[in-house]
Design an enzyme around this catalytic site. Structure first.
Site, short mmCIF file in Angstrom:
data_model
loop_
_atom_site.label_atom_id
_atom_site.label_comp_id
_atom_site.label_asym_id
_atom_site.label_seq_id
_atom_site.Cartn_x
_atom_site.Cartn_y
_atom_site.Cartn_z
N GLY A 10 0.83 -1.21 0.00
CA GLY A 10 0.00 0.00 0.00
C GLY A 10 0.85 1.25 0.00
O GLY A 10 1.40 1.62 1.04
N VAL A 13 0.03 7.88 0.57
CA VAL A 13 0.95 8.78 1.28
C VAL A 13 1.44 8.18 2.60
O VAL A 13 2.64 8.19 2.89
CB VAL A 13 0.28 10.14 1.52
CG1 VAL A 13 1.18 11.02 2.37
CG2 VAL A 13 -0.04 10.83 0.21
N GLY A 15 1.58 5.01 3.51
CA GLY A 15 2.43 3.87 3.23
C GLY A 15 3.83 4.28 2.78
O GLY A 15 4.83 3.73 3.23
N ASN A 103 -7.12 2.01 9.56
CA ASN A 103 -8.15 2.30 10.56
C ASN A 103 -9.28 1.27 10.48
O ASN A 103 -10.42 1.59 10.18
CB ASN A 103 -8.72 3.71 10.36
CG ASN A 103 -7.90 4.77 11.06
OD1 ASN A 103 -7.30 4.51 12.09
ND2 ASN A 103 -7.86 5.96 10.50
N SER A 129 -1.13 6.34 14.43
CA SER A 129 -1.62 7.72 14.43
C SER A 129 -0.48 8.70 14.24
O SER A 129 0.62 8.49 14.73
CB SER A 129 -2.35 8.03 15.74
OG SER A 129 -2.75 9.38 15.76
N LYS A 183 -6.99 2.66 19.14
CA LYS A 183 -6.85 3.66 18.08
C LYS A 183 -8.19 4.31 17.77
O LYS A 183 -8.28 5.52 17.51
CB LYS A 183 -6.27 3.01 16.82
CG LYS A 183 -6.18 3.93 15.59
CD LYS A 183 -5.38 5.20 15.86
CE LYS A 183 -4.93 5.90 14.59
NZ LYS A 183 -5.99 6.28 13.69
N HIS A 186 -8.86 6.76 20.48
CA HIS A 186 -7.98 7.90 20.19
C HIS A 186 -8.63 8.82 19.17
O HIS A 186 -8.68 10.04 19.34
CB HIS A 186 -6.63 7.39 19.67
CG HIS A 186 -5.80 8.43 18.96
ND1 HIS A 186 -6.08 8.87 17.68
CD2 HIS A 186 -4.71 9.11 19.35
CE1 HIS A 186 -5.20 9.77 17.32
NE2 HIS A 186 -4.35 9.95 18.31
N ASN A 187 -9.15 8.25 18.09
CA ASN A 187 -9.78 9.06 17.04
C ASN A 187 -11.05 9.73 17.53
O ASN A 187 -11.35 10.85 17.13
CB ASN A 187 -10.07 8.20 15.81
CG ASN A 187 -8.82 7.86 15.03
OD1 ASN A 187 -7.71 7.96 15.53
ND2 ASN A 187 -8.99 7.46 13.78
N GLU A 190 -9.95 12.60 19.41
CA GLU A 190 -9.52 13.58 18.40
C GLU A 190 -10.70 14.37 17.84
O GLU A 190 -10.64 15.59 17.69
CB GLU A 190 -8.80 12.83 17.28
CG GLU A 190 -8.33 13.67 16.12
CD GLU A 190 -7.76 12.80 15.01
OE1 GLU A 190 -8.14 12.99 13.84
OE2 GLU A 190 -6.94 11.91 15.31
N TYR A 191 -11.80 13.67 17.54
CA TYR A 191 -13.02 14.36 17.10
C TYR A 191 -13.45 15.39 18.14
O TYR A 191 -13.81 16.51 17.81
CB TYR A 191 -14.16 13.34 16.91
CG TYR A 191 -14.27 12.68 15.57
CD1 TYR A 191 -13.19 12.00 15.00
CD2 TYR A 191 -15.46 12.69 14.86
CE1 TYR A 191 -13.30 11.36 13.78
CE2 TYR A 191 -15.58 12.05 13.63
CZ TYR A 191 -14.50 11.39 13.10
OH TYR A 191 -14.63 10.76 11.89
N LYS A 260 -13.94 9.92 8.45
CA LYS A 260 -13.63 8.56 7.97
C LYS A 260 -14.45 7.49 8.69
O LYS A 260 -14.40 6.33 8.32
CB LYS A 260 -12.14 8.28 8.16
CG LYS A 260 -11.24 9.14 7.26
CD LYS A 260 -11.38 8.76 5.80
CE LYS A 260 -10.44 9.56 4.92
NZ LYS A 260 -9.02 9.27 5.15
N ARG A 287 -20.46 17.34 13.03
CA ARG A 287 -20.00 17.14 11.65
C ARG A 287 -21.18 16.82 10.73
O ARG A 287 -21.23 17.29 9.59
CB ARG A 287 -18.95 16.02 11.60
CG ARG A 287 -17.66 16.37 12.32
CD ARG A 287 -16.52 15.44 11.93
NE ARG A 287 -15.34 15.69 12.75
CZ ARG A 287 -14.13 15.24 12.47
NH1 ARG A 287 -13.94 14.51 11.37
NH2 ARG A 287 -13.10 15.49 13.26
#
Length: 473
Positions: A10, A13, A15, A103, A129, A183, A186-187, A190-191, A260, A287
Site C-alpha cells: 500500500g 501517502v 504507506g 483504521n 496515528s 486507536k 484515540h480518534n 480527536e473528534y 472517515k 460534523r
C-alpha cells in the site's frame, strides 16, 4: 539478493512515508502496491537511492522476505484488507505475521486474528496515528492481536515510532482487536478535541468579534501553557495562513466537515456498552450538522436569533478570553475522562487487559491528540491502576474546580447569544450529572413502571430487590 526484514503493501501517502521511516532506521524493506506503476514511481522518486526492494507481484513480494515473514498492510480498511489477506495466505508459512496498519473496525480485527490463528498465521491489528508527518518522522503505534507476533515485530515498530523522553510511543496493547479499539477511541477523542477548538474559535470570532490574526495569537499563547498540544499548535498556524488576496485562507474553506467513520464507531460502541460518551457523540453530530449546508443557508434567513446581543467592555475582553480557555481545558478533561471510561468498560466486556497509563504514554508523541496533560493521565493511573474515572483523581479534581467558573461563564453566555457550543455544553452537563449523588432517574423509573410495569428498586431496601406499584389505583 539480501532478503527484506519486513514488507509493506500500500503506497498511498501514509504507506510511502512509513516505508521511508522504516528504511531510515536500518531495516531492509520490500514494497508492493496493487497498481504496480506506483511501486516504480516510488522507487524512482521518494525512495530513490534507498535499499528498498520493489516487488511487482504478490509472489515476488512474499519471496523477497526473510522468514518468519513480517508484512504490514497500509490499505483501505474493510473489504480491501480481507482481499489482500486472501492473496497472501497461499504464499505464507505458519508463523508468518500480517499487520494491519489501517483504521480497521476492531471487530474485523478480532475476526481476522481468530480466523488466521487457526491457519497458523499471526495477525496483528496495529493502530497508527500521526498522519503523514507522524508516519515519516515517528508515529504513535498501538499494536494488538495475537501476542505471539509481538516479539517478532517489536524492534521494528518501536524503532520507527515517536519517542518522548527516549521512550517509544509504541507498546503492546492487548488481545484480539484491542489495538485497533484503542486507536478508535484515540480518534474519537480527536473528534472531540477538534470540535472543542472550533467552538472556542467561533466564540472568540463571533462573540468577541476578534480578528483571525488576534485569535491566532491567542491560540499560540495557549499552546505555551496547560493547553499545549499538537492540535492547538496547528490551529494557530492555520489561522495565520493567507490566501492570494491577503485574506485568511480559513475563511475561504467550505464549512462542511468530512470524516472517515472512526468517531462514529466510537459513539456507536459507547451506546452498545452503556457509557455516556456525550462529548464525542456531539462532535460526530456537529460534523453531520455541518454537512447540511444548503439547509443551514435557508434556515439562516428564516429562523430567529436571540434578542440578546453580545456586548462587553474592553476590560472584560481578557476575562472572556480566559473563560474560553478554561472551558476548552475543562471540556478536554471530560473528553479524555469519557474515552478512558469507555476503554475500561470495553476491557471488562471483551476480557482485555489494558494498561491505561501506558496508553497515555503512547499518546504523548507522534499522534494527533498528543498534549501536555497526558503525563498527568499517566500519573493518575500509576497512582491507581483501577481508577474508575479521571475526575476522581486529585489533579483532575483540582483542575476542574479551578476551571469551572470560566467554563460556566462561556457556556451560559454562548447560549444567551445563540453561539452553538455542543461540545462545551455536553461536557459541562456530563460533569454536573456525574457529580450529583441523586438524579431524577427515580422519576424516570416510576414512569417506566407506570406504563410498562418495568419495576423499580427502593433506596430503603437492599439492591437487587424489585418492586411494582399499581399507580392508577
Amino acid at each position: 539478493m539480501e532478503k527484506a526484514d519486513i514488507g509493506l503493501i500500500g503506497l498511498a501517502v501514509m504507506g510511502q512515508n512509513l516505508a521511508l521511516n522504516i528504511n531510515d532506521h536500518g531495516f531492509r524493506l520490500a514494497v508492493f502496491n496493487r497498481t504496480t506503476s506506483k511501486v516504480d514511481d516510488f522507487i524512482s522518486g521518494p525512495a530513490r537511492g534507498t535499499r528498498i526492494i520493489a516487488a511487482h507481484s504478490i509472489e515476488e513480494f512474499v519471496d523477497s522476505l526473510k522468514s518468519p515473514r513480517r508484512i504490514l498492510l497500509m490499505v483501505k480498511a474493510g473489504e480491501v484488507v480481507d482481499k489482500f489477506i486472501a492473496l497472501l495466505i497461499p504464499h505464507l508459512d505458519k508463523g508468518d505475521v500480517i499487520m494491519d496498519g489501517g483504521n480497521s473496525l476492531y471487530t474485523d480485527t478480532t475476526r481476522r486474528v481468530n480466523t488466521l490463528q487457526q491457519q497458523g498465521i499471526i495477525f496483528l491489528g496495529t493502530g497508527i496515528s500521526g498522519g503523514e508527518e507522524g508516519a515519516r518522522n515517528g508515529p504513535s503505534i498501538m499494536p494488538g492481536g495475537n501476542k505471539e507476533g509481538w516479539p517478532l515485530v517489536k524492534d521494528i515498530l518501536q524503532s520507527i515510532s515517536a519517542k518522548v523522553d527516549d521512550e517509544p510511543c509504541c507498546e503492546w496493547i492487548g488481545e484480539e482487536g484491542s489495538g485497533h479499539y484503542v486507536k478508535m477511541v484515540h480518534n474519537g477523542i480527536e473528534y472531540g478535541d477538534m470540535q472543542l477548538i472550533c467552538e472556542a474559535y467561533q466564540f472568540l470570532r463571533e462573540g468577541l468579534c476578534l480578528s483571525v490574526d488576534e485569535i491566532a495569537d491567542i491560540f499560540a499563547q495557549w499552546n505555551e501553557g496547560k493547553l499545549n498540544s499538537y492540535l492547538i499548535e496547528i490551529t494557530s498556524h492555520i489561522l495565520r495562513v493567507k490566501d492570494t488576496d491577503g485574506e485568511p485562507l480559513v475563511d475561504k474553506i467550505l464549512d462542511t466537515a468530512g470524516q472517515k467513520g472512526t468517531g462514529k464507531w466510537t459513539a456507536i460502541n459507547s451506546l452498545e456498552l452503556g457509557i455516556p460518551l456525550t462529548l464525542i457523540g456531539e462532535a460526530v453530530f456537529a460534523r453531520f450538522l455541518s454537512a447540511l449546508k444548503s439547509e443551514r443557508v435557508k434556515a439562516a434567513k428564516l429562523l430567529a436569533a436571540p434578542e440578546l446581543s453580545f456586548s462587553y467592555s474592553e476590560q472584560e475582553k481578557q476575562v472572556y478570553v480566559d473563560a474560553v480557555k478554561e472551558a476548552l481545558y475543562a471540556s478536554k478533561i471530560i473528553s479524555y475522562t469519557q474515552g478512558y471510561m469507555l476503554m475500561r468498560e470495553a476491557a471488562a466486556a471483551y476480557q482485555w487487559n489494558l494498561n491505561y497509563g501506558a496508553i497515555a504514554l503512547m499518546w504523548r508523541g507522534g499522534c494527533i491528540i498528543r498534549s501536555r496533560f497526558l503525563d498527568s493521565i499517566k500519573q493518575a493511573y500509576s497512582k491507581n491502576p483501577q481508577l474508575d474515572s479521571l475526575l476522581l483523581d486529585d489533579f483532575f479534581q483540582q483542575a476542574i474546580a479551578t476551571a469551572q467558573n470560566g467554563w460556566r461563564k462561556t457556556v451560559s453566555r454562548a447560549i444567551e447569544s445563540g453561539i452553538p457550543v455542543p461540545g462545551f455544553a455536553a461536557a459541562l452537563t456530563f460533569y454536573d450529572g456525574y457529580r450529583l449523588a441523586s438524579s431524577p432517574a427515580n422519576l424516570l423509573q416510576a414512569q417506566r413502571d407506570y406504563f410498562g410495569a418495568h419495576t423499580y428498586e427502593r433506596i430503603d431496601q437492599p439492591r437487587g430487590q424489585f418492586f411494582h406499584h399499581e399507580w392508577s389505583n
